[in-house]
Design a protein around this motif. Structure first.
Motif, PDB file in Angstrom:
ATOM      1  N   ARG A 266       4.200  30.086 -90.349  1.00 26.27           N
ATOM      2  CA  ARG A 266       4.909  31.454 -91.040  1.00 26.27           C
ATOM      3  C   ARG A 266       4.445  31.663 -92.261  1.00 26.27           C
ATOM      4  O   ARG A 266       4.574  30.975 -93.313  1.00 26.27           O
ATOM      5  N   VAL A 267       4.110  33.011 -92.657  1.00 24.60           N
ATOM      6  CA  VAL A 267       3.804  33.444 -93.846  1.00 24.60           C
ATOM      7  C   VAL A 267       4.737  34.313 -94.249  1.00 24.60           C
ATOM      8  O   VAL A 267       4.944  35.570 -93.612  1.00 24.60           O
ATOM      9  N   GLY A 268       5.470  34.280 -95.522  1.00 21.33           N
ATOM     10  CA  GLY A 268       6.397  35.331 -95.780  1.00 21.33           C
ATOM     11  C   GLY A 268       6.180  35.545 -97.340  1.00 21.33           C
ATOM     12  O   GLY A 268       6.384  34.535 -98.260  1.00 21.33           O
ATOM     13  N   GLY A 269       5.665  36.576 -97.758  1.00 24.27           N
ATOM     14  CA  GLY A 269       5.146  37.062 -99.242  1.00 24.27           C
ATOM     15  C   GLY A 269       4.094  35.942 -99.476  1.00 24.27           C
ATOM     16  O   GLY A 269       2.826  36.077 -98.988  1.00 24.27           O
ATOM     17  N   ASP A 270       4.431  35.116-100.629  1.00 21.75           N
ATOM     18  CA  ASP A 270       3.429  34.250-101.229  1.00 21.75           C
ATOM     19  C   ASP A 270       3.580  32.836-100.754  1.00 21.75           C
ATOM     20  O   ASP A 270       2.953  32.117-101.361  1.00 21.75           O
ATOM     21  N   LYS A 271       4.649  32.811 -99.770  1.00 17.88           N
ATOM     22  CA  LYS A 271       5.088  31.507 -99.279  1.00 17.88           C
ATOM     23  C   LYS A 271       4.328  31.366 -97.785  1.00 17.88           C
ATOM     24  O   LYS A 271       4.421  32.159 -97.047  1.00 17.88           O
ATOM     25  N   LEU A 272       3.862  30.029 -97.601  1.00 18.91           N
ATOM     26  CA  LEU A 272       3.478  29.666 -96.124  1.00 18.91           C
ATOM     27  C   LEU A 272       4.170  28.245 -95.898  1.00 18.91           C
ATOM     28  O   LEU A 272       4.434  27.348 -96.596  1.00 18.91           O
ATOM     29  N   ARG A 273       4.489  28.324 -94.595  1.00 21.81           N
ATOM     30  CA  ARG A 273       5.394  27.210 -94.077  1.00 21.81           C
ATOM     31  C   ARG A 273       4.633  26.796 -92.796  1.00 21.81           C
ATOM     32  O   ARG A 273       4.288  27.558 -91.874  1.00 21.81           O
ATOM     33  N   LEU A 274       4.087  25.358 -92.625  1.00 21.43           N
ATOM     34  CA  LEU A 274       3.665  24.880 -91.455  1.00 21.43           C
ATOM     35  C   LEU A 274       4.639  24.048 -90.694  1.00 21.43           C
ATOM     36  O   LEU A 274       5.010  22.993 -91.368  1.00 21.43           O
ATOM     37  N   ASN A 275       4.968  24.286 -89.290  1.00 19.48           N
ATOM     38  CA  ASN A 275       5.846  23.176 -88.873  1.00 19.48           C
ATOM     39  C   ASN A 275       5.060  22.740 -87.878  1.00 19.48           C
ATOM     40  O   ASN A 275       4.285  23.237 -87.103  1.00 19.48           O
ATOM     41  N   VAL A 276       4.994  21.301 -87.841  1.00 17.25           N
ATOM     42  CA  VAL A 276       4.059  20.485 -86.899  1.00 17.25           C
ATOM     43  C   VAL A 276       4.955  19.316 -86.493  1.00 17.25           C
ATOM     44  O   VAL A 276       6.007  18.755 -86.909  1.00 17.25           O
ATOM     45  N   ARG A 277       4.525  19.062 -85.267  1.00 13.08           N
ATOM     46  CA  ARG A 277       5.225  18.035 -84.439  1.00 13.08           C
ATOM     47  C   ARG A 277       4.203  17.297 -83.393  1.00 13.08           C
ATOM     48  O   ARG A 277       3.326  17.719 -82.878  1.00 13.08           O
ATOM     49  N   TRP A 288       7.755  12.808 -83.494  1.00 17.30           N
ATOM     50  CA  TRP A 288       7.638  13.019 -85.110  1.00 17.30           C
ATOM     51  C   TRP A 288       7.599  14.439 -85.377  1.00 17.30           C
ATOM     52  O   TRP A 288       6.742  15.422 -84.545  1.00 17.30           O
ATOM     53  N   ALA A 289       8.214  14.954 -86.454  1.00 21.34           N
ATOM     54  CA  ALA A 289       8.025  16.573 -86.673  1.00 21.34           C
ATOM     55  C   ALA A 289       8.287  16.352 -88.417  1.00 21.34           C
ATOM     56  O   ALA A 289       8.757  15.607 -88.982  1.00 21.34           O
ATOM     57  N   SER A 290       7.518  17.605 -88.892  1.00 23.88           N
ATOM     58  CA  SER A 290       7.412  17.693 -90.433  1.00 23.88           C
ATOM     59  C   SER A 290       7.258  19.066 -90.461  1.00 23.88           C
ATOM     60  O   SER A 290       6.540  19.824 -89.767  1.00 23.88           O
ATOM     61  N   ASN A 291       7.494  19.291 -91.964  1.00 25.93           N
ATOM     62  CA  ASN A 291       7.079  20.870 -92.242  1.00 25.93           C
ATOM     63  C   ASN A 291       6.294  20.982 -93.633  1.00 25.93           C
ATOM     64  O   ASN A 291       6.612  19.653 -94.420  1.00 25.93           O
ATOM     65  N   TYR A 292       5.361  21.705 -93.896  1.00 21.71           N
ATOM     66  CA  TYR A 292       4.770  21.670 -95.195  1.00 21.71           C
ATOM     67  C   TYR A 292       4.828  23.030 -95.793  1.00 21.71           C
ATOM     68  O   TYR A 292       4.501  24.101 -95.108  1.00 21.71           O
TER      69      TYR A 292
END
Length: 593
Positions: A266-277, A288-292
């Motif tokens: 997910r990219v919003g403006g200048d922010k990026l998030r990766l959700n991974v499992r 296992w799950a985490s986000n970055y």
């Protein structure tokens, strides 16, 4: 000829300007200096400005304008680009000197908290890089701390060096699994034909990460992140990475991958998030799950992809990581008949929890069977080498009828592992240790540098390489690498805590050394008790020292009988050997000439 001024004063004879520029060219031309183009401009700019006598002008504002083309309204408080890039360059220089620049004549560093580079000769008057005659093990010019003699006691504790032991608590590892549950000999009457290599490692299906946001561009980011994660996971030879499920057909049996790695970007403006499992494919359960989260104003997208991929790969695939913990629990509950080789891998790492000599022979026998069954499996040969070597470094010589010298066997099996797969970091780790204990320290360090270059995400490789660097005399670099590995290792870390105890001992912080070695709690390991003995001797705690001596004489009598030789095998430099032996003498141990 004009000479460059050396910051820090490590050498009375600073390098010449031409020598510094030649060194800068070597660094910038090297593939092992991992820095983007703007990072290279950054390094070149601060070096040239310093050589031109303009070091006082190297501030975040001027660097931002000259290197990053920021306008005059630049505010370092709101835009940390210079500070972040400086940190990246420091890490790039550290890696360069670890991997490619060990023999370079000049060292260029950028100390933390400033942007002015330092220059010094890598060896002064033939002495090693990390220590001159008047420096202690950590480059601090002072009188070498002397352990107190056996008849004296200290009046009070020394000040603790909190930076070396205030680390996050290690994640507790599952209790040692009964080793016998891992071993599955081939029944009588059945031929032990070579097994498919796919049966010896868990398969991980990496699915294409999904685009979640619709703001434009994230689909490329999702593809890039997927590719980066695949590349980083593939560096770990204990797992098999696939990108699609193999097609089955008539008469063709295909092993289904047990795990799937899924992610969404997910990219919003200048922010990026990766959700991974990580998902167990048989029942869809999430293991296992985490986000970055990342700020795209601070890092460009390629740097984000590389950084996040390395973190995901380390969490999942390193020894004691998510995949190994999941499989360890499963094998303990229901041992599969066709996982003998992988079960041996897990049993090796379970044995590494507390290095109990009672489990050593069982692991050794299992790995021997595995290499006989799968003679081309490089990782099994590497683990076999490491297990042979434990007989030497930990005095685990339980079976005196065993043919061949353990050190020779360790070297031969390590060579076999590297010959089978020169890109296997675990194989190069085994060769590093075998070379080191054979006395060929330079060859060992070269093998360790190659292993670390292949897979710096593997905390076992990084920690063991740091161990060898420190004990070869490069205390600053080695101890820092060990400390970093401990922070990233979710498994047992007692072995490396003993190493950091020696680091603290060598800089004269005996109270920190005692804390580190007590935290390790390797009650079965002779080296753990030997380090404690030296620390107690240095502190003047003679009653505690006597208890450690009693344990060693009962459980490892050959160690104290040959103590000078045993210390020399581990610590390369005579000055380091003498400092360690001084603690033993203060504990009342007789050291023969």
């Amino acid at each position: 000829m004009q000479s460059a001024r050396v910051s820090g004063g490590e050498s009375a004879s600073p390098p010449e300007i031409t020598e510094i520029r030649e060194q800068l060219e070597r660094i910038l031309a090297s593939d092992e200096f991992l820095a983007p183009e703007r990072g290279r401009r950054f390094l070149e700019y601060v070096v040239e400005e310093t050589l031109a006598g303009r070091a006082d002008y190297l501030k975040a504002y001027t660097i931002a304008q000259e290197v990053f083309t920021r306008d005059p309204s630049f505010d370092a408080q709101n835009d940390p680009v210079v500070r972040i890039e400086a940190g990246r360059i420091r890490r790039g220089l550290e890696r360069y000197y670890l991997v490619a620049g060990q023999a370079d004549p000049i060292e260029i560093t950028i100390p933390k908290g400033a942007y002015v580079p330092c220059f010094r000769y890598a060896a002064a008057a033939g002495r090693p890089l990390d220590q001159t005659e008047d420096e202690d093990a950590f480059g601090i010019v002072s009188e070498s701390p002397k352990p107190v003699v056996a008849a004296e006691h200290r009046d009070g504790p020394s000040r603790l060096s909190w930076a070396w032991y205030a680390l996050p608590a290690a994640v507790a590892f599952a209790a040692l699994i009964a080793i016998t549950s891992f071993f599955f000999p081939v029944p009588l009457g059945r031929k032990s034909a070579p097994a498919s290599m796919s049966l010896v490692t868990p398969k991980v299906l990496v699915e294409q990460f999904e685009e979640i946001s619709k703001e434009g561009g994230p689909s490329d980011i999702a593809r890039g992140l997927t590719d980066e994660v695949i590349g980083e996971l593939a560096k770990f030879k204990e797992i098999a990475v696939i990108t699609r499920v193999p097609a089955a057909g008539p008469g063709i049996q295909q092993e289904e991958p047990r795990f799937a790695l899924q992610g969404g970007v997910r990219v919003g403006g200048d922010k990026l998030r990766l959700n991974v499992r990580l998902v167990h494919r048989a029942d869809g359960s999430v293991i296992w799950a985490s986000n970055y989260d990342r700020d795209l104003r601070v890092q460009d997208i390629l740097e984000v992809e590389a950084d996040v991929a390395q973190r995901v790969a380390t969490a999942l695939a390193q020894p004691y990581g998510v995949i190994f913990q999941a499989d360890e629990a499963r094998i303990a509950q229901s041992p599969p008949d066709d996982w003998d080789a992988y079960a041996c891998t897990l049993s090796y790492y379970s044995y590494r929890v507390d290095l109990n000599p009672q489990n050593h022979d069982a692991v050794l026998d299992c790995l021997k069977r595995t290499t006989a069954r799968l003679p081309t499996y490089s990782t099994a040969w590497a683990l076999l080498s490491l297990t042979y070597l434990d007989e030497v470094r930990f005095q685990f010589q339980l079976d005196m009828r065993r043919l061949g010298e353990p050190l020779a066997l360790a070297f031969d099996t390590a060579k076999r592992a590297v010959d089978l797969d020169p890109q296997n970091a675990r194989a190069l780790q085994a060769l590093m240790l075998a070379d080191f204990f054979k006395g060929d320290v330079d060859a060992g360090i070269r093998a360790g540098a190659a292993a670390y270059a292949i897979n710096p995400n593997d905390t076992e490789v990084a920690g063991e390489y740091g161990f060898r660097l420190a004990f070869s005399g490069k205390w600053d670099t080695g101890c820092e690498l060990m400390s970093t590995a401990i922070n990233r290792n979710p498994g047992p870390i007692g072995y490396y805590e003993v190493g950091l105890a020696v680091c603290a001992y060598m800089r004269g912080d005996y109270q920190a050394a005692e804390l580190w070695v007590r935290m390790a709690d390797l009650k079965y390991n002779p080296m753990h008790h030997l380090v404690l003995l030296a620390v107690f001797g240095a502190e003047g705690k003679l009653e505690d020292a006597h208890q450690e001596e009693t344990w060693l004489r009962a459980n490892a009598p050959a160690l104290l009988a040959n103590i000078r030789k045993e210390v020399a095998i581990r610590l390369q430099r005579p000055t380091d050997q003498d400092r360690f032996l001084a603690g033993l003498r203060s504990a009342g141990i007789t050291i023969s000439p």
